[in-house]
Design a protein around this motif. Structure first.
Motif, short mmCIF file in Angstrom:
data_model
loop_
_atom_site.label_atom_id
_atom_site.label_comp_id
_atom_site.label_asym_id
_atom_site.label_seq_id
_atom_site.Cartn_x
_atom_site.Cartn_y
_atom_site.Cartn_z
N ARG A 1 8.48 29.89 69.51
CA ARG A 1 9.56 30.82 69.14
C ARG A 1 9.44 31.20 67.66
NH1 ARG A 1 14.34 29.53 66.82
NH2 ARG A 1 13.79 27.34 66.99
N LEU A 2 8.78 30.33 66.89
CA LEU A 2 8.80 30.48 65.43
C LEU A 2 7.63 31.30 64.91
CD1 LEU A 2 9.62 26.76 64.50
CD2 LEU A 2 11.23 28.65 64.89
N VAL A 3 7.94 32.36 64.20
CA VAL A 3 6.92 33.10 63.47
C VAL A 3 7.10 32.73 61.99
CG1 VAL A 3 6.02 35.37 62.84
CG2 VAL A 3 6.89 34.97 65.16
N CYS A 4 6.05 32.20 61.41
CA CYS A 4 6.17 31.54 60.10
C CYS A 4 5.28 32.18 59.04
CB CYS A 4 5.75 30.08 60.22
SG CYS A 4 6.49 29.19 61.59
N VAL A 5 5.66 31.95 57.79
CA VAL A 5 4.82 32.34 56.65
C VAL A 5 3.60 31.42 56.64
CG1 VAL A 5 4.73 32.32 54.12
CG2 VAL A 5 6.74 33.24 55.32
N GLY B 1 4.29 25.34 53.07
CA GLY B 1 5.37 24.38 52.88
C GLY B 1 5.28 23.19 53.82
N TRP B 2 4.51 23.30 54.88
CA TRP B 2 4.38 22.21 55.86
C TRP B 2 3.10 21.44 55.60
CZ3 TRP B 2 8.28 21.28 59.36
CH2 TRP B 2 9.27 22.27 59.45
N GLY B 3 3.07 20.19 56.06
CA GLY B 3 1.89 19.34 55.86
C GLY B 3 0.70 19.85 56.66
N PRO B 4 -0.51 19.34 56.29
CA PRO B 4 -1.73 19.80 56.97
C PRO B 4 -1.77 19.41 58.45
CG PRO B 4 -2.20 18.00 55.45
CD PRO B 4 -0.77 18.38 55.22
N GLU B 5 -0.90 18.46 58.88
CA GLU B 5 -0.90 18.08 60.30
C GLU B 5 -0.34 19.20 61.18
OE1 GLU B 5 0.77 16.70 57.88
OE2 GLU B 5 2.85 16.33 58.47
N PHE B 6 0.25 20.23 60.55
CA PHE B 6 0.74 21.37 61.32
C PHE B 6 -0.30 22.50 61.43
CE2 PHE B 6 4.64 19.25 60.14
CZ PHE B 6 5.44 19.39 61.26
N ASP B 7 -1.43 22.34 60.70
CA ASP B 7 -2.44 23.41 60.71
C ASP B 7 -2.93 23.67 62.14
OD1 ASP B 7 -2.14 23.26 58.00
OD2 ASP B 7 -4.23 22.75 57.54
N GLN B 8 -3.32 24.91 62.43
CA GLN B 8 -3.76 25.26 63.78
C GLN B 8 -4.98 26.18 63.73
OE1 GLN B 8 -0.28 27.00 65.70
NE2 GLN B 8 0.86 25.06 65.54
N TRP B 9 -5.93 25.92 64.64
CA TRP B 9 -7.07 26.82 64.80
C TRP B 9 -6.66 27.95 65.75
CZ3 TRP B 9 -11.29 26.63 61.86
CH2 TRP B 9 -11.69 25.40 61.33
N VAL B 10 -6.87 29.19 65.35
CA VAL B 10 -6.58 30.32 66.25
C VAL B 10 -7.75 31.30 66.19
CG1 VAL B 10 -4.08 30.15 65.92
CG2 VAL B 10 -5.40 31.75 64.52
N ASP B 11 -7.82 32.12 67.20
CA ASP B 11 -8.84 33.15 67.22
C ASP B 11 -8.44 34.27 66.28
OD1 ASP B 11 -11.26 34.27 68.35
OD2 ASP B 11 -9.96 35.80 69.22
N CYS B 12 -9.45 34.92 65.67
CA CYS B 12 -9.14 36.02 64.75
C CYS B 12 -8.47 37.18 65.49
CB CYS B 12 -10.40 36.48 64.03
SG CYS B 12 -11.66 37.08 65.18
N GLN B 13 -8.63 37.24 66.81
CA GLN B 13 -7.95 38.31 67.57
C GLN B 13 -6.75 37.78 68.33
OE1 GLN B 13 -10.97 40.27 69.90
NE2 GLN B 13 -11.86 41.24 68.10
N SER B 14 -6.24 36.63 67.94
CA SER B 14 -5.06 36.10 68.62
C SER B 14 -3.90 37.09 68.52
CB SER B 14 -4.64 34.78 67.97
OG SER B 14 -3.31 34.46 68.35
N PRO B 15 -3.17 37.32 69.62
CA PRO B 15 -2.02 38.20 69.55
C PRO B 15 -0.81 37.53 68.90
CG PRO B 15 -2.25 37.33 71.76
CD PRO B 15 -3.42 36.82 70.97
N GLU B 16 -0.97 36.28 68.50
CA GLU B 16 0.16 35.55 67.91
C GLU B 16 0.07 35.48 66.38
OE1 GLU B 16 2.42 34.96 70.10
OE2 GLU B 16 1.65 33.96 71.88
N ILE B 17 -0.75 36.34 65.77
CA ILE B 17 -0.78 36.43 64.31
C ILE B 17 -0.52 37.88 63.91
CG2 ILE B 17 -2.27 34.42 63.97
CD1 ILE B 17 -4.65 36.29 63.61
N TYR B 18 0.23 38.06 62.83
CA TYR B 18 0.70 39.39 62.47
C TYR B 18 0.57 39.63 60.97
CZ TYR B 18 2.81 38.32 66.93
OH TYR B 18 2.99 37.93 68.23
N PRO B 19 0.47 40.91 60.60
CA PRO B 19 0.41 41.22 59.16
C PRO B 19 1.75 40.96 58.48
CG PRO B 19 -0.26 43.10 60.54
CD PRO B 19 0.34 42.10 61.44
N VAL B 20 1.69 40.71 57.20
CA VAL B 20 2.89 40.60 56.37
C VAL B 20 3.79 41.83 56.59
CG1 VAL B 20 3.63 40.74 53.95
CG2 VAL B 20 1.87 39.10 54.64
N GLY B 21 5.04 41.61 56.91
CA GLY B 21 5.97 42.72 57.12
C GLY B 21 6.22 43.00 58.59
N TRP B 22 5.49 42.33 59.49
CA TRP B 22 5.65 42.58 60.93
C TRP B 22 7.04 42.19 61.42
CZ3 TRP B 22 6.65 39.45 65.18
CH2 TRP B 22 6.41 40.01 66.45
#
Ligand code: MLZ
Length: 458
Positions: free
Chosen positions: A384-388, A405-426
């Motif tokens: 549900r969360l779209v984050c900085v 702001g979150w620890g490295p244990e929250f880091d995630q590998w995603v595909d460069c064409q993932s539909p779940e990443i958006y430009p700043v301002g989306w």
């Protein structure tokens, strides 16, 4: 001039200025509104923009671009940046040069300039002749790209968050910016009608499918518990309508021939419950249409309930040796350590074969992301969360995302064409709530601890 930055909550403009980092350009995000048009948007463009205080239009120049946000300098300020203003090109009242004249709006010289620009008509002419401006169909294209083939009451099959190896029927409740809030058909309602189990994903997410998909490819699907009545929820008031394949993203077709993935073959895979880890993994089952079920070696429960379905074209499965050749730390099965583990030995010991390299989609597609770029990204563990977020590493087509702001244990590998990443301002454009960074930024350059601790599913 301009808009109230506090209306949007978190202010990307000043955040980026402080960190000195750049935003990933809109053209990097293939599924994002205006991606294909973004080549026509650049620093130096002149636009007509509404001054929200005076309700009059004036000319401005784009002096900086970060995602959908442009820093505008009004004509007449020349080198004076003290009145520069961030505005979102997707939402602001901005238009190509000439728009006011065509639409009977007044272009009016702001008060500040009456003193030093005497003949502003010829001043403007001088500044505007030959100037580049927004494409005339900018807002039409924007509206087109925000159209979505889903609405409340559509039924889909989506991964069951309580058991990732199966899907479950769900109904679309809300659609924001192409992201679907899905309610499981027997998710249950609490005492005051609140939904007990929902799931968010983009309509192009690999986790969501048309009705009938599971049966067709041979994936397991949870039977809906008929005793749970969702009828009092508005999404279920609609005449429910089954979604169809046309509403979904087409995957590349893979020819399964007679040398496709086979049960038992080894590979490296992003752990679906720990998206920062790439693990030693096995093909557990081959489904139809290029789908396979994958298990993470050494941590499987044994009943298949933690297998995960990946398409052969998925970025999340990688050939044996991929991590080593890309300097990524491979998560090993319990009992193995990095000083002694080699794939050759492991394959020998387990009497297994590596899945052939050519079956994987590791094309390097020149995506344009570079480490340090900022973006808005879904926390796929809490979708549900779209984050900085910040791109931390780029490895082939994979991006390692860090949530500010979150620890490295929250880091995630995603595909460069993932539909779940958006430009700043989306988020601002779509009206989706953006999760700002929490707390102070941890120091840069920390390595992610290589734990095999399972996060809670989604
Ligand atoms: N409930 C969770 C929220 C984590 C969200 C992180 N997003 C980057 C927690 O506090 O652990």
């Amino acid at each position: 001039f301009g808009q109230d930055a506090t209306l949007a909550g978190f202010d990307w403009g000043s955040y980026l200025e402080k960190s000195g980092l750049l935003a990933a350009p809109v053209s990097c995000f293939r599924h994002a509104p205006l991606c294909a048009q973004w080549d026509d948007i650049y620093v130096g463009l002149k636009v007509e923009v509404l001054n929200t205080h005076t309700a009059l239009y004036w000319i401005a120049t784009v002096v900086q671009l970060t995602g959908y946000k442009a820093l505008l300098r009004h004509e007449g300020f020349e080198d004076d940046d003290s009145h520069d203003l961030w505005c979102n090109l997707g939402t602001a009242d901005v238009h190509p040069i000439g728009w006011s004249a065509l639409n009977n709006k007044l272009l009016v010289l702001p008060q500040e300039f009456h003193q030093h620009i005497k003949d502003w008509k010829s001043y403007l002419m001088k500044r505007l002749v030959g100037a580049h401006t927004l494409p005339v169909d900018f807002h039409v294209k924007m509206a087109d790209s925000l159209r979505c083939p889903f609405r409340q009451g559509f039924r889909v099959e989506v991964v069951d968050r309580s058991q990732v190896s199966r899907t479950h029927l769900a109904v679309v409740d809300t659609v924001i910016g192409g992201r679907l809030r899905l309610l499981y058909e027997d998710g249950g309602l609490g005492p005051s009608g609140e939904v007990l189990s929902d799931f968010w994903c983009h309509m192009q997410s690999p986790l969501v499918h048309p009705v009938g998909w599971s049966e067709r490819v041979g994936h397991s699907i949870k039977k809906t518990d008929e005793n749970v009545n969702m009828g009092s929820h508005p999404a279920f008031h609609k005449v429910l309508q089954n979604s169809v394949p046309d509403q979904f993203k087409k995957l590349r077709t893979v020819y399964m021939g007679n040398t496709f993935f086979e049960e038992g073959m080894k590979l490296e895979a992003v752990d679906p419950l720990n998206l920062g880890n790439i693990c030693v993994a096995s093909v557990r089952k081959v489904l139809l249409d290029g789908y396979i079920m994958v298990g993470i070696d050494g941590v499987e429960i044994g009943d298949g309930s933690d297998w995960f379905c990946y398409h052969a074209s998925s970025h999340a499965i990688l050939p044996v040796g991929y991590c080593e050749s890309n300097d990524v730390s491979l998560t090993l099965p319990p009992g193995y350590n990095h000083t002694t583990f080699t794939w050759t030995k492991y394959l020998e010991e387990t009497g297994t074969l590596a899945a052939p390299r050519r079956l994987f989609n590791t094309d390097d597609i020149g995506h344009g992301f570079t480490p340090g770029m900022k973006l808005e990204a879904v926390d796929l563990m809490e979708p549900r969360l779209v984050c900085v977020a910040t791109v931390r590493r780029c490895v082939g087509r994979l991006l390692l995302l860090h949530f500010d702001g979150w620890g490295p244990e929250f880091d995630q590998w995603v595909d460069c064409q993932s539909p779940e990443i958006y430009p700043v301002g989306w988020c601002e454009i779509t009206g989706y709530q953006l999760q700002p960074p929490i707390g102070p930024e941890p120091p840069q350059g920390q390595e992610r601890p290589n734990t095999s601790k399972k996060a809670k599913p989604f």
